[in-house]
Design a protein around this motif. Structure first.
Motif, PDB file in Angstrom:
ATOM      1  N   UNK A  13       0.830  -1.210   0.000  1.00 21.74           N
ATOM      2  CA  UNK A  13       0.000   0.000   0.000  1.00 21.74           C
ATOM      3  C   UNK A  13       0.861   1.254   0.000  1.00 21.74           C
ATOM      4  N   UNK A  14       1.888   1.258   0.839  1.00 19.86           N
ATOM      5  CA  UNK A  14       2.778   2.422   0.892  1.00 19.86           C
ATOM      6  C   UNK A  14       3.477   2.637  -0.447  1.00 19.86           C
ATOM      7  N   UNK A  15       3.892   1.559  -1.087  1.00 18.72           N
ATOM      8  CA  UNK A  15       4.548   1.684  -2.387  1.00 18.72           C
ATOM      9  C   UNK A  15       3.581   2.225  -3.436  1.00 18.72           C
ATOM     10  N   UNK A  16       2.336   1.772  -3.391  1.00 18.98           N
ATOM     11  CA  UNK A  16       1.338   2.257  -4.346  1.00 18.98           C
ATOM     12  C   UNK A  16       1.042   3.737  -4.113  1.00 18.98           C
ATOM     13  N   UNK A  17       0.999   4.147  -2.857  1.00 16.82           N
ATOM     14  CA  UNK A  17       0.741   5.557  -2.546  1.00 16.82           C
ATOM     15  C   UNK A  17       1.908   6.435  -2.984  1.00 16.82           C
ATOM     16  N   UNK A  18       3.124   5.979  -2.789  1.00 22.30           N
ATOM     17  CA  UNK A  18       4.297   6.735  -3.251  1.00 22.30           C
ATOM     18  C   UNK A  18       4.288   6.846  -4.769  1.00 22.30           C
ATOM     19  N   UNK A  23       3.608   9.781  -9.876  1.00 23.64           N
ATOM     20  CA  UNK A  23       3.088   9.662 -11.253  1.00 23.64           C
ATOM     21  C   UNK A  23       1.645  10.113 -11.409  1.00 23.64           C
ATOM     22  N   UNK A  24       0.876  10.128 -10.333  1.00 20.97           N
ATOM     23  CA  UNK A  24      -0.541  10.452 -10.425  1.00 20.97           C
ATOM     24  C   UNK A  24      -1.413   9.239 -10.711  1.00 20.97           C
ATOM     25  N   UNK A  25      -0.802   8.080 -10.904  1.00 24.30           N
ATOM     26  CA  UNK A  25      -1.566   6.858 -11.173  1.00 24.30           C
ATOM     27  C   UNK A  25      -2.134   6.352  -9.848  1.00 24.30           C
ATOM     28  N   UNK A  26      -3.442   6.149  -9.808  1.00 29.02           N
ATOM     29  CA  UNK A  26      -4.090   5.745  -8.561  1.00 29.02           C
ATOM     30  C   UNK A  26      -3.653   4.335  -8.142  1.00 29.02           C
ATOM     31  N   UNK A 100       4.819  -4.871  -8.372  1.00 24.05           N
ATOM     32  CA  UNK A 100       5.087  -3.465  -8.041  1.00 24.05           C
ATOM     33  C   UNK A 100       6.574  -3.237  -7.816  1.00 24.05           C
ATOM     34  N   UNK A 101       7.323  -4.285  -7.576  1.00 20.58           N
ATOM     35  CA  UNK A 101       8.758  -4.128  -7.319  1.00 20.58           C
ATOM     36  C   UNK A 101       9.462  -3.422  -8.471  1.00 20.58           C
ATOM     37  N   UNK A 102       9.037  -3.685  -9.691  1.00 21.23           N
ATOM     38  CA  UNK A 102       9.712  -3.058 -10.837  1.00 21.23           C
ATOM     39  C   UNK A 102       9.151  -1.676 -11.169  1.00 21.23           C
ATOM     40  N   UNK A 103       8.058  -1.287 -10.527  1.00 19.56           N
ATOM     41  CA  UNK A 103       7.424  -0.004 -10.835  1.00 19.56           C
ATOM     42  C   UNK A 103       7.615   1.045  -9.749  1.00 19.56           C
ATOM     43  N   UNK A 104       7.881   0.613  -8.535  1.00 17.80           N
ATOM     44  CA  UNK A 104       7.808   1.516  -7.386  1.00 17.80           C
ATOM     45  C   UNK A 104       8.815   2.658  -7.403  1.00 17.80           C
TER      46      UNK A 104
END
Length: 117
Positions: A13-18, A23-26, A100-104
């Motif tokens: 969750x923290x990685x997605x919020x960062x 990027x602005x991607x939800x 998410x590891x490759x996107x964060x």
């Protein structure tokens, strides 16, 4: 079939919020991207290990998955035919964490888009 309410681990969750901040991607859209990237790789969830879904962002599956709901559920059932309900949700969460590891670490939307190609 996935349960109607789903959540991820606190760390994811923290990685997605960062990532949203950069990027602005939800988080729900980036979780979808992460899931499909993970499925494309050879990563497979091990049902013998308990996966913690202890995050506070509990959303219904239609919000998490959007128009990809049917495809996501079919991919999960195809990949894990013996899993149901909570275990299937844990498999989805594990794939999101793996993907998410490759996107964060993407710092803007252009770099994120370039990473997806």
């Amino acid at each position: 079939m996935l349960p109607n309410r789903m959540q991820l681990s606190r760390t994811v969750e923290e990685q997605l919020k960062k990532l949203k901040g950069y990027t602005g991607v939800t988080p729900n859209v980036s979780a979808r991207i992460a899931f499909f990237r993970s499925i494309e790789s050879d990563f497979r969830y091990n049902p013998a290990t308990e996966y913690a879904t202890n995050g506070s962002l509990t959303l219904d599956k239609i919000t998490w998955l959007g128009r990809t709901q049917e495809v996501t559920e079919l991919l999960l059932k195809h990949t894990y035919p013996d899993l149901e309900g909570k275990q299937l949700q844990q498999a989805w969460a594990a794939h999101v964490e793996h993907g998410i590891a490759s996107l964060r670490n993407q710092k803007n939307i252009l770099k994120l888009a370039a990473n997806l190609l």
